[in-house]
Scaffold this active site. Structure first.
Site, PDB file in Angstrom:
ATOM      1  N   GLY A 111       2.111   9.590 -20.862  1.00 58.25           N
ATOM      2  CA  GLY A 111       3.340   8.934 -21.300  1.00 58.25           C
ATOM      3  C   GLY A 111       4.600   9.752 -21.035  1.00 58.25           C
ATOM      4  O   GLY A 111       5.697   9.386 -21.439  1.00 58.25           O
ATOM      5  N   CYS A 126      -2.688 -17.121 -16.109  1.00 59.81           N
ATOM      6  CA  CYS A 126      -4.141 -16.933 -16.128  1.00 59.81           C
ATOM      7  C   CYS A 126      -4.763 -17.474 -17.424  1.00 59.81           C
ATOM      8  O   CYS A 126      -4.952 -18.668 -17.560  1.00 59.81           O
ATOM      9  CB  CYS A 126      -4.478 -15.467 -15.863  1.00 59.81           C
ATOM     10  SG  CYS A 126      -6.131 -15.285 -15.168  1.00 59.81           S
ATOM     11  N   HIS A 183      -1.698 -14.273 -10.892  1.00 58.03           N
ATOM     12  CA  HIS A 183      -0.831 -13.333 -11.621  1.00 58.03           C
ATOM     13  C   HIS A 183       0.450 -13.076 -10.833  1.00 58.03           C
ATOM     14  O   HIS A 183       0.515 -12.136 -10.040  1.00 58.03           O
ATOM     15  CB  HIS A 183      -1.559 -12.016 -11.867  1.00 58.03           C
ATOM     16  CG  HIS A 183      -2.606 -12.120 -12.919  1.00 58.03           C
ATOM     17  ND1 HIS A 183      -2.330 -11.951 -14.256  1.00 58.03           N
ATOM     18  CD2 HIS A 183      -3.932 -12.421 -12.833  1.00 58.03           C
ATOM     19  CE1 HIS A 183      -3.450 -12.122 -14.952  1.00 58.03           C
ATOM     20  NE2 HIS A 183      -4.430 -12.409 -14.121  1.00 58.03           N
ATOM     21  N   GLU A 218       3.137 -11.811 -11.756  1.00 57.03           N
ATOM     22  CA  GLU A 218       3.849 -10.578 -12.143  1.00 57.03           C
ATOM     23  C   GLU A 218       3.610  -9.427 -11.172  1.00 57.03           C
ATOM     24  O   GLU A 218       4.453  -8.549 -11.026  1.00 57.03           O
ATOM     25  CB  GLU A 218       3.476 -10.157 -13.573  1.00 57.03           C
ATOM     26  CG  GLU A 218       2.044  -9.673 -13.802  1.00 57.03           C
ATOM     27  CD  GLU A 218       1.053 -10.790 -14.132  1.00 57.03           C
ATOM     28  OE1 GLU A 218       1.280 -11.945 -13.719  1.00 57.03           O
ATOM     29  OE2 GLU A 218       0.025 -10.490 -14.786  1.00 57.03           O
TER      30      GLU A 218
HETATM   31  N1  GLN Z   1     -10.375 -14.664 -19.346  1.00 58.66           N
HETATM   32  C1  GLN Z   1      -9.975 -15.547 -18.320  1.00 58.66           C
HETATM   33  C2  GLN Z   1     -10.928 -15.539 -17.133  1.00 58.66           C
HETATM   34  O1  GLN Z   1     -11.721 -14.644 -17.011  1.00 58.66           O
HETATM   35  C3  GLN Z   1      -8.555 -15.246 -17.888  1.00 58.66           C
HETATM   36  C4  GLN Z   1      -8.444 -13.897 -17.236  1.00 58.66           C
HETATM   37  C5  GLN Z   1      -7.033 -13.380 -17.207  1.00 58.66           C
HETATM   38  O2  GLN Z   1      -6.164 -13.839 -17.943  1.00 58.66           O
HETATM   39  N2  GLN Z   1      -6.789 -12.394 -16.389  1.00 58.66           N
HETATM   40  O3  GLN Z   1     -10.888 -16.407 -16.313  1.00 58.66           O
END
Ligand code: GLN
Length: 520
Positions: free
Chosen positions: A3, A371, A497, A499
Site C-alpha cells: 500500500g 458481469c 468487464h 472497466e
Molecule cells: N459469478 C458470475 C459468474 O461466474 C459473475 C462473475 C463476475 O462478476 N466476474 O459468471
C-alpha cells in the site's frame, strides 16, 4: 510495506520514459505462492485485473495499463508458483539431468529468463520490474537475488534499483522520520543490493535536510533521494518525480546522456492528468452496490473508469460503496444519480443486488450492471416483471425452478477453480437500433471477460416480450453480452468487464454513457 505506492512509482517512472519516446513496459513480481491472483479474495488483495490474453493478474497491471495506455500481457505478472512450476516440470522432463536442482541457480535463472524474454520479445528500450513484498520477507528473497545477479551480469549501465520507502511524520507539523528508510536500505544492502534511487513516501514534501540525512545513511546521492509526497491524483506523480530531476539522472546512470524529453507528448499527457483532478465543484453521486465494498481497492478499475468518464464530461464522481449484504432500506438509493453493480461471485450478498437492480428499474435511476450486476439484473427482471417464480442463477441456487442464469456449457465438467473461467478478450456483436449501438457506434467490439455463468437462452424471447432486450451477443449468438430496457432512462447490463479497457483521456464508452445519463 504494501500500500506504499510501489505500483504508482513503477508506473510513473515508466510513463516518464514513455514520454521521452522510449519503448517501455512493466513487470510485476508477486512473491506469493498462488499461481495467479484469480483465486484470491479481492477484499484481502485488491481487484483481480484481467488482461486481454486472459491473465488474472495483480491490480498493479491495471495501473501500468492506465498510465501507459498500453495493453500488458499476462506474462508480465510473475509469481513464485509460475517460476517453481516451470522449474519442477523441467526437472521432471529431465532438462537438468545429473544436476541437483536448487534455488540458486535454477530458480533464479528461471526468474531472469522470464524478465529477459519479455524485454527481448517486445524489443523494449526499458523494462521496469516491480518486486512486490517487503525487503527481508522470506518469499521475495529468490527474486531479489535474481535481480542482484542481473545487475552483476548486465553491469551498472544495464540495471538500476529504485527502492520505495516510507518517511512517516508522527504528527502534523512533526519531523519526518528517516529511520525506517535507513533500516530498509540497510536490509537491502545486506542482500547485496545498493539502491540507485530512493522514492520516499511522505505526506508533505521531503525537506532538504531530511534528504541529506537519508543520503548520508544510505549511500544514495542526495539528489536521487526523491520525495513522493501525497498528491491529489496519482497522475501527478510523474510530474513531481520529473521536477526532482529523475529523468536526467536515470539517463546518466544508463549512459544515455543527452536524451531529451519529447515535449508534445508532455502536452498531451499534462492535459489528461490535469483533467483528472479539475472538476471538484461538479459532483455526480454514484452508489456502488456490491459484495467486496470494505476495501476500496477491490473494484479499483471500476473506480478509475468512473473517474475517466467523469473527466470526459467535466464532472467529478463521488462514489459511495454500499454493502449488498447489509442493505435493508433500498430508499437510500434514491439520493444517487446512478447505481452501479460491479462483478462478484457466490451466494453472499446476491439478494441485496437483485433488490438493488429492481429498485433502479422501478425508480428510473440510471443503472450499470457489470458481469454479476448484469446477470442479477436479468434475474430481478425475471422475478418481478415476468413473474418467474424462484428465478435465480444456478451459481446461487443450483436447484432453482427458473435458472435464468446457468453454467456455460463448457464449464459443466470443470472441477478446478483456478484459471478455468471464461477469461480474456472476445469479440462481441452489437445489434442494430439499440442503445448499445448508440453507445459503441460500431458493430463489433472486443471486451474482456471473467465469468463461469451466462444468460440461459431459453428465456430470451419472453424477456424481449416484456421489454428487456439483449442488445449484444458473442460466439454466433451463443452467449448474451448486453441487456437494456429501452423504456428506462438508462438501464444497461454487460456480461463483459468494460472497466479494464478504460484509460485516462480514453474513457470506456459504456461508462461515459452511464455518467452522461446520471448527470442529466
Ligand atoms: N459469478 C458470475 C459468474 O461466474 C459473475 C462473475 C463476475 O462478476 N466476474 O459468471
Amino acid at each position: 510495506m504494501s500500500g506504499l505506492g510501489k505500483g504508482v512509482t513503477t508506473s510513473s517512472i515508466a510513463k516518464l520514459l514513455q514520454l521521452a519516446d522510449q519503448k517501455v513496459s512493466c513487470v510485476k513480481i508477486d512473491p506469493y505462492l498462488n499461481y495467479d491472483a484469480g483465486t484470491m479474495n479481492p477484499v484481502a488483495h485488491g481487484e483481480v485485473f484481467v488482461t486481454n490474453d486472459g491473465g488474472e493478474c495483480d491490480m498493479d497491471i491495471g495501473n501500468y495499463e492506465r498510465f501507459l495506455n498500453q495493453d500488458i500481457p499476462k506474462s508480465h505478472n510473475i509469481t513464485t508458483a509460475q517460476v517453481y512450476s516451470s522449474v519442477i516440470s523441467a526437472e521432471r522432463k529431465g532438462e537438468y539431468l545429473g544436476a541437483c536442482v536448487q534455488i540458486i541457480p535454477h530458480v533464479t535463472d528461471e526468474i531472469k529468463n522470464r524478465i529477459r524474454k519479455i524485454a527481448k520479445d517486445e524489443d523494449l528500450d526499458f523494462l521496469i520490474v516491480e518486486c512486490g513484498g517487503t525487503v527481508g520477507d522470506i518469499e521475495s528473497l529468490p527474486f531479489l537475488e535474481a535481480l542482484r545477479q542481473m545487475r552483476v551480469e548486465e553491469g551498472p549501465q544495464g540495471v538500476i534499483f529504485v527502492h520505495v520507502t516510507l518517511a512517516p511524520s508522527l504528527d502534523v507539523v512533526g519531523e519526518q522520520k528517516t529511520k525506517p528508510t535507513q533500516h530498509s536500505a540497510q536490509e537491502l544492502r545486506r542482500i547485496g543490493i545498493q539502491p540507485d534511487f530512493l522514492a520516499v513516501r511522505c505526506t508533505l514534501p521531503l525537506e532538504e535536510k531530511t534528504k541529506n540525512k537519508i543520503a548520508m545513511f544510505t549511500n544514495v546521492t542526495a539528489s536521487d533521494v526523491l520525495s513522493c509526497h501525497d498528491v491529489k491524483s496519482i497522475f501527478e506523480v510523474p510530474q513531481i518525480l520529473y521536477d526532482q530531476g529523475i529523468m536526467d539522472s536515470i539517463f546518466t546512470k544508463f549512459g544515455k546522456v543527452g536524451m531529451v524529453n519529447a515535449s508534445s507528448n508532455w502536452d498531451k499527457w499534462n492535459k489528461i492528468a490535469q483533467n483528472m483532478v479539475n472538476h471538484e465543484d461538479q459532483k455526480i453521486k454514484i452508489a456502488m452496490v456490491g459484495k467486496y465494498v470494505t476495501l476500496a481497492d477491490s473494484y479499483v478499475s471500476v473506480n478509475h473508469a468512473l473517474k475517466h468518464a467523469g473527466a470526459e464530461i467535466g464532472k467529478s464522481i463521488d462514489i459511495d460503496w454500499i454493502d449488498s449484504e447489509s442493505i435493508t432500506d433500498y430508499s437510500i438509493l434514491s439520493k444517487y444519480n446512478g447505481i452501479l453493480v460491479p462483478g462478484g461471485f457466490g451466494v453472499r450478498g446476491s439478494e441485496g443486488i437483485i433488490q438493488t437492480a429492481n429498485y433502479a428499474r422501478e425508480n428510473n435511476i440510471p443503472y450499470l450492471g457489470i458481469c454479476f450486476g448484469f446477470q442479477l439484473a436479468a434475474i430481478a427482471f425475471g422475478r418481478n416483471v415476468m413473474k418467474l417464480e424462484d428465478g435465480n442463477s444456478t451459481e446461487i441456487k443450483p436447484d432453482t425452478k427458473n435458472p435464468i442464469v446457468d453454467l456455460l456449457p463448457e464449464q459443466k465438467d470443470i472441477s478446478n477453480m483456478g484459471g478455468s473461467l471464461r477469461l480474456g478478450a472476445n469479440n462481441i456483436q452489437i445489434k442494430q437500433n439499440t442503445n448499445a449501438q448508440k453507445i459503441y457506434n460500431t458493430e463489433t467490439i472486443s471486451k474482456r471477460h471473467r465469468h463461469r455463468y451466462e444468460i440461459n437462452k431459453q428465456y430470451i424471447a419472453e424477456f424481449e416480450k416484456n421489454g428487456l432486450i439483449f442488445s449484444a451477443e458473442s460466439d454466433n449468438g451463443k452467449r448474451m453480452e448486453m441487456l437494456e430496457i429501452p423504456s428506462h432512462k438508462f438501464y444497461l447490463g454487460v456480461q463483459f468487464h468494460p472497466e479494464f479497457n478504460s484509460r485516462p483521456g480514453f474513457p470506456e464508452e459504456s461508462f461515459v454513457a452511464f455518467i452522461k445519463a446520471a448527470s442529466e
